[in-house]
Write a protein that holds these residues in place. Structure first.
Motif, PDB file in Angstrom:
ATOM      1  N   ARG A 174       0.830  -1.210   0.000  1.00 20.11           N
ATOM      2  CA  ARG A 174       0.000   0.000   0.000  1.00 20.11           C
ATOM      3  C   ARG A 174       0.862   1.257   0.000  1.00 20.11           C
ATOM      4  N   GLN A 175       1.936   1.244   0.777  1.00 17.48           N
ATOM      5  CA  GLN A 175       2.824   2.408   0.844  1.00 17.48           C
ATOM      6  C   GLN A 175       3.453   2.698  -0.518  1.00 17.48           C
ATOM      7  N   VAL A 176       3.887   1.634  -1.209  1.00 17.80           N
ATOM      8  CA  VAL A 176       4.491   1.820  -2.532  1.00 17.80           C
ATOM      9  C   VAL A 176       3.448   2.342  -3.517  1.00 17.80           C
ATOM     10  N   LEU A 177       2.251   1.796  -3.467  1.00 11.17           N
ATOM     11  CA  LEU A 177       1.191   2.253  -4.365  1.00 11.17           C
ATOM     12  C   LEU A 177       0.804   3.707  -4.083  1.00 11.17           C
ATOM     13  N   ASP A 178       0.881   4.106  -2.824  1.00 14.54           N
ATOM     14  CA  ASP A 178       0.619   5.508  -2.486  1.00 14.54           C
ATOM     15  C   ASP A 178       1.699   6.414  -3.089  1.00 14.54           C
ATOM     16  N   LYS A 179       2.941   5.936  -3.105  1.00 13.87           N
ATOM     17  CA  LYS A 179       4.027   6.705  -3.728  1.00 13.87           C
ATOM     18  C   LYS A 179       3.817   6.805  -5.237  1.00 13.87           C
ATOM     19  N   ILE A 180       3.380   5.702  -5.855  1.00 13.28           N
ATOM     20  CA  ILE A 180       3.106   5.718  -7.289  1.00 13.28           C
ATOM     21  C   ILE A 180       2.001   6.722  -7.597  1.00 13.28           C
ATOM     22  N   GLN A 181       0.974   6.744  -6.769  1.00 15.17           N
ATOM     23  CA  GLN A 181      -0.113   7.702  -6.954  1.00 15.17           C
ATOM     24  C   GLN A 181       0.390   9.140  -6.831  1.00 15.17           C
ATOM     25  N   THR A 182       1.225   9.406  -5.845  1.00 11.65           N
ATOM     26  CA  THR A 182       1.796  10.743  -5.670  1.00 11.65           C
ATOM     27  C   THR A 182       2.660  11.125  -6.869  1.00 11.65           C
ATOM     28  N   GLY A 183       3.422  10.157  -7.372  1.00  7.14           N
ATOM     29  CA  GLY A 183       4.242  10.413  -8.553  1.00  7.14           C
ATOM     30  C   GLY A 183       3.400  10.724  -9.767  1.00  7.14           C
ATOM     31  N   TYR A 184       2.235  10.079  -9.870  1.00  9.19           N
ATOM     32  CA  TYR A 184       1.335  10.361 -10.988  1.00  9.19           C
ATOM     33  C   TYR A 184       0.854  11.808 -10.937  1.00  9.19           C
ATOM     34  N   TRP A 185       0.493  12.286  -9.759  1.00  2.99           N
ATOM     35  CA  TRP A 185       0.041  13.674  -9.646  1.00  2.99           C
ATOM     36  C   TRP A 185       1.159  14.643 -10.008  1.00  2.99           C
ATOM     37  N   ASN A 186       2.383  14.265  -9.716  1.00  2.77           N
ATOM     38  CA  ASN A 186       3.517  15.099 -10.120  1.00  2.77           C
ATOM     39  C   ASN A 186       3.629  15.145 -11.643  1.00  2.77           C
ATOM     40  N   LEU A 187       3.364  14.000 -12.303  1.00  2.01           N
ATOM     41  CA  LEU A 187       3.363  13.976 -13.770  1.00  2.01           C
ATOM     42  C   LEU A 187       2.276  14.879 -14.339  1.00  2.01           C
TER      43      LEU A 187
END
Length: 206
Positions: A45-58
């Protein structure tokens, strides 16, 4: 004379007519995206939350291109699901070719990501740029699933377009039937990537 066209140029109506393709909305046809899912670990879940945050940065630094989605969203999810490890292996830009039943047309294309488990196509993944809807990738992905040489087992696909994800199941036979999951969105409250990873793991177990 046989006509060859690109899978990216095929529309759903043409595909339906030439390959005896039929959509089904029966929930019993594609239960794999809803049933038998395992819970994720805290680390996942923590990694997926980071991926989600990275998407918003994109999103804040357009354009949001197909390659950027593959690198920053799709790649990490596959890594997290252990799909780069045995018994799985991945082929990128896999060339395919299928012939219509009347024999006068060939459809050629390249699968973005093909996930294989001991010579069986576990999953075909097609990614699109953010301005395309997942529906726009449906005919192309179905073309790839129809090219699966193992017609005895169901084939599965995943369309990724920007922050949208949709799973497909195809069963080949006298009538080629397919069903769709709901569309999962990174933009939704919470994190729909949890569900995406659960479904990927479920399909990999089949």
């Amino acid at each position: 004379m046989v006509q060859a066209i690109s899978a990216s140029q095929v529309d759903l109506r043409e595909l339906t007519q030439r390959f005896n393709l039929q959509a089904t909305r029966d929930p019993a046809f594609f239960p794999e995206w809803r049933e038998g899912l395992t819970e994720l670990t805290d680390n996942e879940r923590q990694v997926l939350d980071k991926i989600q945050t990275g998407y918003w940065n994109l999103v804040e630094h357009p354009p949001l291109l197909e390659r950027a989605i593959q690198i920053s969203v799709l790649g990490p999810i596959l890594l997290l699901g252990d799909f780069y490890l045995p018994p799985f292996h991945i082929q990128a830009e896999k060339s395919i070719e299928i012939a219509a039943e009347d024999g006068d047309q060939l459809i050629r294309g390249r699968i973005d990501v093909l996930l294989i488990k001991t010579d069986f196509w576990v999953l075909v993944i097609e990614s699109k740029e953010a301005e395309f809807s997942v529906e726009a990738g449906l005919p192309q992905t179905l073309s790839y699933l129809l090219a699966n040489p193992d017609r005895e087992k169901p084939s599965y696909g995943l369309i990724v377009s920007g922050g949208s994800f949709m799973f497909i199941k195809l069963v080949q036979g006298a009538v080629n039937q397919y069903g769709l999951s709901r569309i999962f969105e990174i933009r939704n409250p919470g994190n729909d990537l949890y569900d995406v990873l659960k479904i990927l793991k479920r399909i990999a177990q089949l």
